[in-house]
Scaffold this motif. Sequence first.
Motif, PDB file in Angstrom:
ATOM      1  N   ASP A 145      -1.340   2.074  -0.649  1.00 43.22           N
ATOM      2  CA  ASP A 145      -1.107   0.068  -0.727  1.00 43.22           C
ATOM      3  C   ASP A 145      -1.233  -0.164   0.608  1.00 43.22           C
ATOM      4  O   ASP A 145      -0.552  -0.848   1.640  1.00 43.22           O
ATOM      5  N   ASP A 160      -5.413   1.620  -3.597  1.00 47.48           N
ATOM      6  CA  ASP A 160      -5.046  -0.045  -2.802  1.00 47.48           C
ATOM      7  C   ASP A 160      -5.361   0.197  -1.148  1.00 47.48           C
ATOM      8  O   ASP A 160      -4.834  -0.174  -0.531  1.00 47.48           O
ATOM      9  N   ASN A 165      -4.996  -0.921  -8.642  1.00 48.15           N
ATOM     10  CA  ASN A 165      -5.436  -2.242  -9.422  1.00 48.15           C
ATOM     11  C   ASN A 165      -6.814  -2.998  -8.220  1.00 48.15           C
ATOM     12  O   ASN A 165      -7.487  -3.745  -9.215  1.00 48.15           O
ATOM     13  N   HIS A 166      -6.348  -2.834  -7.394  1.00 49.02           N
ATOM     14  CA  HIS A 166      -7.153  -3.138  -6.087  1.00 49.02           C
ATOM     15  C   HIS A 166      -8.321  -2.764  -6.157  1.00 49.02           C
ATOM     16  O   HIS A 166      -9.485  -3.360  -6.023  1.00 49.02           O
ATOM     17  N   HIS A 225      -1.145   4.909  -9.261  1.00 47.03           N
ATOM     18  CA  HIS A 225      -0.414   3.837  -8.523  1.00 47.03           C
ATOM     19  C   HIS A 225       0.327   2.598  -8.693  1.00 47.03           C
ATOM     20  O   HIS A 225       1.267   2.248  -8.450  1.00 47.03           O
ATOM     21  N   HIS A 254       2.414  -0.222  -4.791  1.00 52.87           N
ATOM     22  CA  HIS A 254       2.211  -0.676  -5.842  1.00 52.87           C
ATOM     23  C   HIS A 254       2.918  -1.962  -5.632  1.00 52.87           C
ATOM     24  O   HIS A 254       2.975  -3.380  -6.184  1.00 52.87           O
TER      25      HIS A 254
HETATM   26 CA    CA Z   1      -1.510  -2.591  -6.436  1.00 50.82          CA
END
Ligand code: CA
Length: 351
Positions: A92, A128, A163-164, A221, A301
Motif C-alpha cells: 500500500d 497497491d 485492488n487499486h 493483497h 489492504h
Molecule cells: Ca487495497
Amino acid sequence: MNKVYLYIFLFLISISTTFSQENKNIKSNDREEISNINDGPYILIEKNNLIEKTIVNGKVLSKKLTSNYYDTVFTPNKEIYKNIKKIAALSDIHGQYDLAIKLLKKNKIIDKKLNWNFGKGHLVIVGDIFDRGDKVNEMLLLIYKLEKQAKIEGGRVHFLLGNHEYMVLHNDLRYIHKKYLLTSKLLKLNYNELYGNKTVLGRWLRSKPTILKINDYIFVHGGVSKEFITKNNFDIDIINKIMRTSIDRTKTEMKSTDFYKNFYGSKSLIWYRGYFNDNLKDQDISEILDLTNSEHIVVGHCSNKEVVSLYDHKIFGVDSSIKKGKYGEILIIKNNKFYRKTLKGTKKKFK
Ligand code: CA
C-alpha cells in the motif's frame, strides 16, 4: 415594455461575464498547475518503435528510443519458491515514493543510489502502488529496475497486484491524484491508457501475479477467504492466470456470470478484509492455512499504524499506512524468524 427588455438584456450580460470570468480563472489555474507538472517517463509502444514521453515543467518531451531500450514482452515469473533465507514485505505505497525509498534505504533493501542491496533476498510488494499519491510512475519504474538488478544477484522482487492496480487497469479512476488528470491531458491519453497494452509498464503489469508462495508463506493483497477457497481450486498458477487474463476483460462481461463476484467481490483475494474485520476463530484460520497448504499468510489492504501480527503469527498485515506519507514499516522474515523494521531501520518484535 422596453425597460423590461433592457433589464433582461443587462441581466444576461452580467451572467455571461461572470461565467467567462470563471472560465478564465479555471484555465489560468490550470495553466499554473500544468507548469508545475514533472512526470514520466511513460514509454509508449507504437508499431515497432518505443516513444518516451516525459513532462518537464508542464512541457511534453518526446523521444524515440531504440526498440531494445526496454523489454516489450514480459513472461510471468515463477510464483512458488522454496528455501529462501530472507524476505522483506511491504504494501500500500499508494504513490508515496519518497517515504517508500526512505524505508527501503534505512532497511538496506536498496542503497543510497536506489540500487538493489538485498542480495539473494526476496522483496515482496503486496499490492497497491497506484492511486492516492502523486509519485506512482516513479515507484513503478523503481520496482521495474530493482526487479532486474535483484535477479542478477540471485534475489527477486515480486510486485503483487492489489485492488487499486486492478481498478486503474479497468479504468476506474476514482482515486487517482489530481496531478494525473493533467498528465493525462498533456499526453492526450486517458490515465488507464498510460498503462495500457501499448506501453512498456502496461505490459509489465500484465505479467504480474496476484498471489505468491515463498517457503510456507502465502502473500496476497486482501487475503484468502474460506468462501474463495471453497469455490475455487487452490492452484496459485491457475488463479494468477485467471486474474491476469481478467485485466483485459470488460466489467460488463465479467459481471455477466458470477466471475466478478468471485474474483473481484468482497471475499476475493484483492478485496477481502476478513482477517481484520470478521472476528474469525483460530479454527477458521487453521482451516484456511490447511487448504492453502501454508503456515502463514501475509496481506496488505487493511491499514494499521505498523506491521501487525494476528492469530499467533499466522497472519501478518503489512499495510503500515505508508499512504499517509508520514510513517511506514517493513516485515522481515529471516531464517524463518520474523520481525518488524521501522522507518529508522530499528528491529522490533511483534506485540
Ligand atoms: Ca487495497
